[in-house]
Enzyme design. Structure first.
Site, PDB file in Angstrom:
ATOM      1  N   ASP A  66       0.843  -1.207   0.000  1.00 30.48           N
ATOM      2  CA  ASP A  66       0.000   0.000   0.000  1.00 30.48           C
ATOM      3  C   ASP A  66       0.872   1.248   0.000  1.00 30.48           C
ATOM      4  O   ASP A  66       0.660   2.173  -0.780  1.00 30.48           O
ATOM      5  CB  ASP A  66      -0.863   0.090   1.271  1.00 30.48           C
ATOM      6  CG  ASP A  66      -2.018  -0.875   1.280  1.00 30.48           C
ATOM      7  OD1 ASP A  66      -3.135  -0.451   0.977  1.00 30.48           O
ATOM      8  OD2 ASP A  66      -1.781  -2.054   1.590  1.00 30.48           O
TER       9      ASP A  66
ATOM     10  N   GLU B  43      -5.657   7.049   0.003  1.00 33.03           N
ATOM     11  CA  GLU B  43      -6.145   6.340   1.186  1.00 33.03           C
ATOM     12  C   GLU B  43      -5.149   6.375   2.345  1.00 33.03           C
ATOM     13  O   GLU B  43      -5.551   6.343   3.497  1.00 33.03           O
ATOM     14  CB  GLU B  43      -6.508   4.886   0.848  1.00 33.03           C
ATOM     15  CG  GLU B  43      -7.260   4.256   2.008  1.00 33.03           C
ATOM     16  CD  GLU B  43      -7.821   2.875   1.753  1.00 33.03           C
ATOM     17  OE1 GLU B  43      -7.378   2.220   0.791  1.00 33.03           O
ATOM     18  OE2 GLU B  43      -8.676   2.459   2.535  1.00 33.03           O
TER      19      GLU B  43
ATOM     20  N   ASP C  42      -6.466   5.025  -4.711  1.00 35.59           N
ATOM     21  CA  ASP C  42      -6.405   3.911  -3.767  1.00 35.59           C
ATOM     22  C   ASP C  42      -5.204   3.072  -4.186  1.00 35.59           C
ATOM     23  O   ASP C  42      -5.234   2.405  -5.217  1.00 35.59           O
ATOM     24  CB  ASP C  42      -7.702   3.088  -3.781  1.00 35.59           C
ATOM     25  CG  ASP C  42      -7.802   2.228  -2.521  1.00 35.59           C
ATOM     26  OD1 ASP C  42      -6.743   1.965  -1.910  1.00 35.59           O
ATOM     27  OD2 ASP C  42      -8.917   1.837  -2.148  1.00 35.59           O
TER      28      ASP C  42
ATOM     29  N   ILE D 240      -3.795   0.393  -2.955  1.00 39.97           N
ATOM     30  CA  ILE D 240      -4.248  -0.995  -3.085  1.00 39.97           C
ATOM     31  C   ILE D 240      -5.684  -1.018  -2.614  1.00 39.97           C
ATOM     32  O   ILE D 240      -5.973  -0.920  -1.424  1.00 39.97           O
ATOM     33  CB  ILE D 240      -3.425  -1.984  -2.243  1.00 39.97           C
ATOM     34  CG1 ILE D 240      -2.027  -2.127  -2.823  1.00 39.97           C
ATOM     35  CG2 ILE D 240      -4.118  -3.351  -2.244  1.00 39.97           C
ATOM     36  CD1 ILE D 240      -1.260  -3.315  -2.299  1.00 39.97           C
ATOM     37  N   ASP D 241      -6.586  -1.139  -3.556  1.00 42.09           N
ATOM     38  CA  ASP D 241      -7.995  -1.291  -3.214  1.00 42.09           C
ATOM     39  C   ASP D 241      -8.231  -2.786  -3.051  1.00 42.09           C
ATOM     40  O   ASP D 241      -7.751  -3.586  -3.849  1.00 42.09           O
ATOM     41  CB  ASP D 241      -8.838  -0.718  -4.361  1.00 42.09           C
ATOM     42  CG  ASP D 241     -10.318  -0.811  -4.078  1.00 42.09           C
ATOM     43  OD1 ASP D 241     -10.716  -0.706  -2.907  1.00 42.09           O
ATOM     44  OD2 ASP D 241     -11.078  -0.982  -5.047  1.00 42.09           O
TER      45      ASP D 241
ATOM     46  N   THR E 120      -7.438  -4.504   0.000  1.00 48.22           N
ATOM     47  CA  THR E 120      -6.249  -5.022   0.701  1.00 48.22           C
ATOM     48  C   THR E 120      -6.465  -6.452   1.163  1.00 48.22           C
ATOM     49  O   THR E 120      -5.542  -7.263   1.146  1.00 48.22           O
ATOM     50  CB  THR E 120      -5.925  -4.129   1.924  1.00 48.22           C
ATOM     51  OG1 THR E 120      -5.994  -2.764   1.513  1.00 48.22           O
ATOM     52  CG2 THR E 120      -4.550  -4.410   2.450  1.00 48.22           C
TER      53      THR E 120
ATOM     54  N   ARG F 235     -23.488  -2.774  -4.429  1.00 49.33           N
ATOM     55  CA  ARG F 235     -22.831  -2.455  -3.155  1.00 49.33           C
ATOM     56  C   ARG F 235     -23.922  -1.885  -2.250  1.00 49.33           C
ATOM     57  O   ARG F 235     -24.266  -0.694  -2.345  1.00 49.33           O
ATOM     58  CB  ARG F 235     -21.700  -1.455  -3.384  1.00 49.33           C
ATOM     59  CG  ARG F 235     -20.753  -1.338  -2.207  1.00 49.33           C
ATOM     60  CD  ARG F 235     -19.571  -0.475  -2.572  1.00 49.33           C
ATOM     61  NE  ARG F 235     -18.574  -0.487  -1.526  1.00 49.33           N
ATOM     62  CZ  ARG F 235     -17.591  -1.379  -1.423  1.00 49.33           C
ATOM     63  NH1 ARG F 235     -17.452  -2.315  -2.334  1.00 49.33           N
ATOM     64  NH2 ARG F 235     -16.736  -1.319  -0.430  1.00 49.33           N
TER      65      ARG F 235
ATOM     66  N   ASP G  88     -12.461   4.596  -3.611  1.00 54.28           N
ATOM     67  CA  ASP G  88     -12.987   3.241  -3.854  1.00 54.28           C
ATOM     68  C   ASP G  88     -13.871   3.183  -5.095  1.00 54.28           C
ATOM     69  O   ASP G  88     -14.337   2.091  -5.459  1.00 54.28           O
ATOM     70  CB  ASP G  88     -13.807   2.760  -2.653  1.00 54.28           C
ATOM     71  CG  ASP G  88     -12.926   2.345  -1.480  1.00 54.28           C
ATOM     72  OD1 ASP G  88     -11.789   1.926  -1.727  1.00 54.28           O
ATOM     73  OD2 ASP G  88     -13.388   2.448  -0.320  1.00 54.28           O
TER      74      ASP G  88
HETATM   75  P1  AMP Z   1     -14.347  -4.351  -1.531  1.00 52.82           P
HETATM   76  O1  AMP Z   1     -13.035  -4.943  -1.901  1.00 52.82           O
HETATM   77  O2  AMP Z   1     -15.216  -4.052  -2.710  1.00 52.82           O
HETATM   78  O3  AMP Z   1     -15.061  -5.137  -0.478  1.00 52.82           O
HETATM   79  O4  AMP Z   1     -14.067  -2.912  -0.961  1.00 52.82           O
HETATM   80  C1  AMP Z   1     -12.931  -2.585  -0.220  1.00 52.82           C
HETATM   81  C2  AMP Z   1     -13.154  -1.218   0.351  1.00 52.82           C
HETATM   82  O5  AMP Z   1     -14.279  -1.229   1.211  1.00 52.82           O
HETATM   83  C3  AMP Z   1     -12.045  -0.696   1.194  1.00 52.82           C
HETATM   84  O6  AMP Z   1     -11.146   0.045   0.414  1.00 52.82           O
HETATM   85  C4  AMP Z   1     -12.730   0.193   2.225  1.00 52.82           C
HETATM   86  O7  AMP Z   1     -12.490   1.564   1.969  1.00 52.82           O
HETATM   87  C5  AMP Z   1     -14.208  -0.075   1.994  1.00 52.82           C
HETATM   88  N1  AMP Z   1     -15.004  -0.263   3.217  1.00 52.82           N
HETATM   89  C6  AMP Z   1     -14.572  -0.367   4.489  1.00 52.82           C
HETATM   90  N2  AMP Z   1     -15.641  -0.483   5.339  1.00 52.82           N
HETATM   91  C7  AMP Z   1     -16.756  -0.446   4.579  1.00 52.82           C
HETATM   92  C8  AMP Z   1     -18.156  -0.514   4.874  1.00 52.82           C
HETATM   93  N3  AMP Z   1     -18.603  -0.647   6.115  1.00 52.82           N
HETATM   94  N4  AMP Z   1     -19.025  -0.444   3.847  1.00 52.82           N
HETATM   95  C9  AMP Z   1     -18.581  -0.323   2.572  1.00 52.82           C
HETATM   96  N5  AMP Z   1     -17.263  -0.245   2.252  1.00 52.82           N
HETATM   97  C10 AMP Z   1     -16.356  -0.316   3.230  1.00 52.82           C
HETATM   98 MG    MG Z   2     -10.199   0.668  -1.182  1.00 56.84          MG
END
Ligand code: AMP
Ligand code: MG
Length: 336
Positions: free
Chosen positions: A52, A75, A129, A131-132, A134, A263, A276
């Site tokens: 990251d 981030e 981001d 690393i989106d 992680t 989402r 994100d």
């Molecule tokens: P994903 O890989 O699509 O599940 O998304 C990862 C991202 O979800 C991370 O970069 C966080 O910024 C974000 N995230 C963290 N907590 C939450 C939450 N409660 N609701 C939605 N997104 C979140």
């Molecule tokens: Mg992210």
């Protein structure tokens, strides 16, 4: 054929963004190949890794060199890395960065990372981001390096690097994939590693809701899986959801390998972060798709680092968007 951005006013921005995301992608792949990926607990307990920080350092350095006045809303920041107990981690980050930038030292690397810690809206800024997903990275699954340029609140340029995504969802990760888009110029795909001509990608043309293939987060904490199952039931969707981490989900919709990415909010307190979604949104809309929040509003990227006025995110190929929004409204999803 010359690259789609060659004669565009944002050609330099695209060249810099592509080169930086490629470099960061290589760094991430190298770190992922190591045994201990150096996860440490951030204050919020989400894992954050050497990669990251290294990715954010490389990308912010590249932007800062060419566009010194552009803020980056990223981030990460370097505070944690500068704590005495994280000296070893910091050295590892610097070690990886110097594989790409000869002679970089810890002070410079932390400065580059902190270049990406802007929080407020401005007329022209980047959002990153490094690393989106992680958690996907730590599991050896999907993750993304997501970079977008926002001018006057509009996403104008996006580069989405997906190091573990092959040229098809079920294919080997191969050389990884980059999606790139400029507003009005379409979305284009190319391998993350190596030189190959970009090819344009398009969303699915499917119009029948029962044939929706949708994707969602692996992490149930990030999206209400129970609610997506209710939507699937309501629309008589036959296919099981594809669960993958990161904005790779946007890439999958942009390439027509799924009709939707849902989402769904678990409460009305969490606000989605711009890093994100920024890159993913332009990749899907330029491929012909549509993105709104759960009530059906456009995402508003002009309010700082959070999507303050939006709840959840609904991504589709376009023709199926209204079917999804209608099912969501009828089921009361997002009405807290
Ligand atoms: P994903 O890989 O699509 O599940 O998304 C990862 C991202 O979800 C991370 O970069 C966080 O910024 C974000 N995230 C963290 N907590 C939450 C939450 N409660 N609701 C939605 N997104 C979140
Ligand atoms: Mg992210």
């Amino acid at each position: 054929m010359s690259a789609f951005w060659k004669n565009h006013a944002l050609a330099t921005e695209m060249e810099i963004a592509l080169a930086a995301v490629r470099q960061a992608g290589l760094l991430c792949r190298t770190v992922q190949a190591e045994i201990d990926m150096g996860a440490l607990a951030k204050e919020d307990k989400s894992p954050v890794t050497v990669a990251d920080f290294g990715s954010q350092a490389l990308i912010c350095r590249a932007i800062g060199e060419k566009f010194p006045n552009d803020p980056v809303i990223g981030e990460e920041d370097a505070a944690v890395l500068q704590e005495p107990e994280n000296t070893a981690m910091c050295e590892r980050v610097v070690g990886h960065v110097t594989q790409h930038i000869t002679g970089a030292d810890a002070r410079q690397v932390c400065q580059w990372i902190d270049r990406g810690s802007a929080k407020d809206f401005s007329p022209r800024f980047w959002t990153l981001d490094p690393i989106d997903g992680t958690k996907g990275f730590l599991r050896g699954e999907q993750y993304a390096i997501a970079l977008a340029l926002i001018i006057d609140g509009e996403i104008e340029l996006a580069v989405l690097g997906c190091p573990n995504l092959g040229d098809q969802l079920d294919a080997d990760r191969g050389d990884g994939t980059i999606l790139a888009a400029i507003r009005g110029q379409g979305t284009w795909q190319m391998p993350l590693v190596g030189e190959a001509e970009p090819t344009q990608v398009f969303v699915s043309t499917e119009k029948n809701p029962t044939r929706i293939r949708f994707c969602e987060s692996v992490e149930a904490a990030h999206s209400a899986h129970g609610d997506s199952a209710r939507i699937a039931d309501r629309l008589a969707i036959a296919a099981q959801p594809a669960r993958l981490d990161s904005q790779a989900k946007y890439a999958v919709v942009a390439r027509g390998e799924a009709e939707a990415y849902l989402r769904l909010p678990r409460d009305n307190k969490y606000r989605e972060k711009i890093w994100d979604h920024g890159a993913g949104v332009l990749c899907v809309t330029e491929a012909g798709g549509r993105v709104t929040d759960v009530p059906g509003l456009d995402l508003d990227f002009a309010l700082g680092y959070r999507l303050e006025e939006n709840l959840g995110v609904i991504v589709s190929n376009g023709p199926l968007h209204e079917d999804l929004l209608q099912a969501i409204a009828e089921l009361g999803i997002g009405q807290f």
